[in-house]
Scaffold this motif. Structure first.
Motif, mmCIF file in Angstrom:
data_model
loop_
_atom_site.group_PDB
_atom_site.id
_atom_site.type_symbol
_atom_site.label_atom_id
_atom_site.label_comp_id
_atom_site.label_asym_id
_atom_site.label_seq_id
_atom_site.Cartn_x
_atom_site.Cartn_y
_atom_site.Cartn_z
ATOM 1 N N PHE A 1 0.848 -1.179 0.000
ATOM 2 C CA PHE A 1 0.000 0.000 0.000
ATOM 3 C C PHE A 1 0.890 1.238 0.000
ATOM 4 C CE2 PHE A 1 -2.572 -3.304 2.019
ATOM 5 C CZ PHE A 1 -3.679 -3.278 1.183
ATOM 6 N N LEU B 1 -14.335 1.622 -0.204
ATOM 7 C CA LEU B 1 -13.244 2.063 0.647
ATOM 8 C C LEU B 1 -13.768 3.127 1.602
ATOM 9 C CD1 LEU B 1 -9.614 2.870 -0.268
ATOM 10 C CD2 LEU B 1 -11.000 4.623 0.832
ATOM 11 N N LEU C 1 -11.086 -1.560 3.742
ATOM 12 C CA LEU C 1 -11.212 -1.976 2.353
ATOM 13 C C LEU C 1 -12.176 -3.145 2.202
ATOM 14 C CD1 LEU C 1 -7.473 -2.058 1.179
ATOM 15 C CD2 LEU C 1 -9.126 -0.197 0.899
ATOM 16 N N VAL D 1 -5.625 1.930 -4.073
ATOM 17 C CA VAL D 1 -5.685 2.586 -2.765
ATOM 18 C C VAL D 1 -4.990 3.943 -2.807
ATOM 19 C CG1 VAL D 1 -4.927 2.449 -0.361
ATOM 20 C CG2 VAL D 1 -5.899 0.440 -1.489
#
Length: 256
Positions: A4, A28, A42, A51
């Motif tokens: 991420f 999200l 998520l 993301v």
């Protein structure tokens, strides 16, 4: 393990955050509290590579609430994306090529909340008492529904005439997880938040529901019928997976 990307706030600070995967989440969602910091929730199917895009779009919102946390005790403040203070400054109705500016006024002298639309200048004037925190959400969602009826209903009628797929009636709601639906009684229900989507995606959704008038399933004949009217169906289906967080303002997401 998924990677991420870092969360970079508007003033350049790199903000750490935790990620939690939820089988119940549909979109999200970001939660901020003094106790847990920034937590990104998520859905289980959410693509990790998206993301970073989502966080960049919400960076200003995150920074504002982190600043509010400074000097506060953990029990005094927490924030989610549904915070009614986060009223957007404007609304982009991509489906019809319109952008509406919002002028927001709070006044203790107001007994009744009201929303006044000025179509010529594309301004919405919203006023309510400071303690009436539900008024902005209610009034703007009602206005969006009215605009949806004004724009989406004629478009659906036009597509029905083009395809020869005729429905019995149509309604508009703020649906939580569907862009539209079609019942066995030939009734179509559309999501008012379609107005935020680009016109090609809206057309795809409306054609999708019209095709259910002939095929009440998602079998091969349904997809063949839809593909005949929308050759870009695979592209549009993939785009719709990201459409809610990509186009719909946080303030409007969800049902009711």
């Amino acid at each position: 393990m998924a990677f991420f990307p870092p969360l970079v706030l508007p003033h350049g600070q790199v903000q750490p955050y935790a990620v939690r995967v939820s089988t119940r989440a549909r979109y999200l969602r970001i939660q901020i509290s003094a106790a847990d910091g920034v937590v990104v929730v998520l859905p289980s199917h959410y693509p990790p590579e998206q993301v970073g895009v989502a966080l960049a779009a919400r960076a200003a919102w995150i920074e504002k609430h982190l600043q509010r946390l400074q000097g506060q005790r953990p029990q005094e403040l927490s924030a989610t994306e549904a915070d009614p203070e986060d009223l957007p400054a404007s609304l982009s109705l991509a489906a019809v090529g319109q952008v509406w500016a919002i002028r927001h006024m709070r006044s203790a002298s107001l007994n009744t909340a009201r929303l006044t639309a000025a179509p010529a200048s594309r301004h919405l004037y919203l006023s309510h008492a400071p303690e009436d925190r539900d008024a902005p959400r209610f009034l703007l969602r009602r206005w969006l529904k009215q605009e949806g009826e004004r724009h989406l209903f004629p478009l659906l009628a036009t597509l029905a005439a083009e395809t020869g797929l005729h429905y019995r009636n149509v309604s508009l709601r703020h649906q939580r997880s569907r862009w539209g639906s079609c019942s066995s009684q030939r009734s179509i229900s559309l999501n008012a938040q379609l107005l935020f989507l680009p016109a090609p995606l809206v057309r795809h959704v409306l054609l999708h529901e019209l095709c259910h008038l002939r095929e009440m399933n998602h079998g091969p004949r349904f997809w063949a019928l839809l593909g005949g009217w929308d050759p870009d169906t695979p592209v549009h289906r993939e785009a719709l997976r990201r459409a809610a967080w990509q186009y719909v303002p946080v303030f409007f997401r969800g049902g009711s």
